[in-house]
Design a protein around this motif. Structure first.
Motif, short mmCIF file in Angstrom:
data_model
loop_
_atom_site.label_atom_id
_atom_site.label_comp_id
_atom_site.label_asym_id
_atom_site.label_seq_id
_atom_site.Cartn_x
_atom_site.Cartn_y
_atom_site.Cartn_z
N ASN A 30 3.34 14.79 24.85
CA ASN A 30 2.39 14.73 23.73
C ASN A 30 3.02 15.03 22.38
OD1 ASN A 30 0.17 14.15 25.44
ND2 ASN A 30 0.18 16.29 26.08
N VAL A 31 4.32 14.81 22.21
CA VAL A 31 4.97 15.08 20.93
C VAL A 31 5.74 13.86 20.46
CG1 VAL A 31 5.20 17.57 21.29
CG2 VAL A 31 7.04 16.06 22.02
N SER A 32 5.88 13.74 19.15
CA SER A 32 6.73 12.72 18.55
C SER A 32 8.10 13.31 18.30
CB SER A 32 6.15 12.25 17.22
OG SER A 32 4.92 11.60 17.41
N LEU A 33 9.11 12.48 18.30
CA LEU A 33 10.47 12.91 18.01
C LEU A 33 10.91 12.26 16.71
CD1 LEU A 33 11.93 12.43 21.60
CD2 LEU A 33 11.15 14.56 20.55
N LEU A 34 11.34 13.07 15.76
CA LEU A 34 11.72 12.58 14.44
C LEU A 34 13.21 12.75 14.19
CD1 LEU A 34 8.85 14.10 12.27
CD2 LEU A 34 9.02 11.77 13.17
N LEU A 35 13.79 11.85 13.40
CA LEU A 35 15.13 12.03 12.86
C LEU A 35 14.96 12.71 11.51
CD1 LEU A 35 16.95 8.63 13.47
CD2 LEU A 35 17.34 10.80 14.62
N VAL A 36 15.59 13.87 11.35
CA VAL A 36 15.44 14.64 10.12
C VAL A 36 16.83 14.93 9.56
CG1 VAL A 36 14.51 16.74 9.08
CG2 VAL A 36 13.34 15.70 11.03
N GLY A 61 14.36 19.74 5.36
CA GLY A 61 14.90 18.42 5.66
C GLY A 61 13.97 17.32 5.23
N ARG A 62 14.46 16.08 5.33
CA ARG A 62 13.66 14.91 5.01
C ARG A 62 13.63 14.00 6.24
NH1 ARG A 62 11.88 12.89 0.43
NH2 ARG A 62 13.29 14.15 -0.82
N VAL A 63 12.44 13.54 6.59
CA VAL A 63 12.29 12.65 7.74
C VAL A 63 12.87 11.29 7.37
CG1 VAL A 63 10.66 11.54 9.31
CG2 VAL A 63 10.21 13.87 8.51
N VAL A 64 13.85 10.84 8.18
CA VAL A 64 14.52 9.56 7.90
C VAL A 64 14.30 8.54 9.01
CG1 VAL A 64 16.27 10.58 6.41
CG2 VAL A 64 16.71 10.39 8.87
N GLY A 65 13.56 8.93 10.05
CA GLY A 65 13.31 7.99 11.13
C GLY A 65 12.58 8.63 12.28
N GLN A 66 12.42 7.85 13.32
CA GLN A 66 11.71 8.32 14.51
C GLN A 66 12.50 7.90 15.74
OE1 GLN A 66 7.78 6.65 14.96
NE2 GLN A 66 7.11 8.33 16.25
N VAL A 67 12.44 8.69 16.78
CA VAL A 67 13.06 8.35 18.05
C VAL A 67 11.97 7.90 19.00
CG1 VAL A 67 14.39 9.21 20.01
CG2 VAL A 67 14.93 10.01 17.69
N VAL A 68 12.11 6.72 19.57
CA VAL A 68 11.14 6.21 20.54
C VAL A 68 11.78 6.31 21.92
CG1 VAL A 68 9.80 4.22 21.29
CG2 VAL A 68 10.13 4.66 18.84
#
Length: 96
Positions: free
Chosen positions: A21-27, A4-11
């Protein structure tokens, strides 16, 4: 695994303790035969520090839960950033 390709982030400021302690990404899924930009978009736990535009490998299901750890409830986890992807067009056009 999925590509996949990272297209954004979830805050999310309010989180379950397993997500502290984790980031959430839109993929966006790029595994299938869809034209670029047409794959499904999902949220994945980022275990490696991927950024916007990175091509990543994701695990799903129990493999994602094992990779993220027992306290992080997830169905998808980013486990690698791809340096390159080589796709042979002949493999995509199957004849009946």
């Amino acid at each position: 695994m999925l590509l996949g390709r990272v297209v954004g982030q979830v805050v999310a400021t309010v989180r379950s303790p397993g997500f502290d302690n984790v980031s959430l990404l839109l993929v966006q899924d790029t595994t299938g035969d869809e034209p670029a930009g047409d794959g499904a978009i999902c949220v994945a736990v980022d275990l490696i520090g991927a950024g916007s535009g990175d091509v990543v490998l994701m695990t799903t299901g129990s493999a994602a839960r094992v990779a993220a750890g027992p306290d992080t409830p997830t169905d998808r986890a980013v486990v690698a950033i791809a340096d390159s992807v080589i796709r042979h067009e002949a493999d995509l056009h199957r004849t009946a």
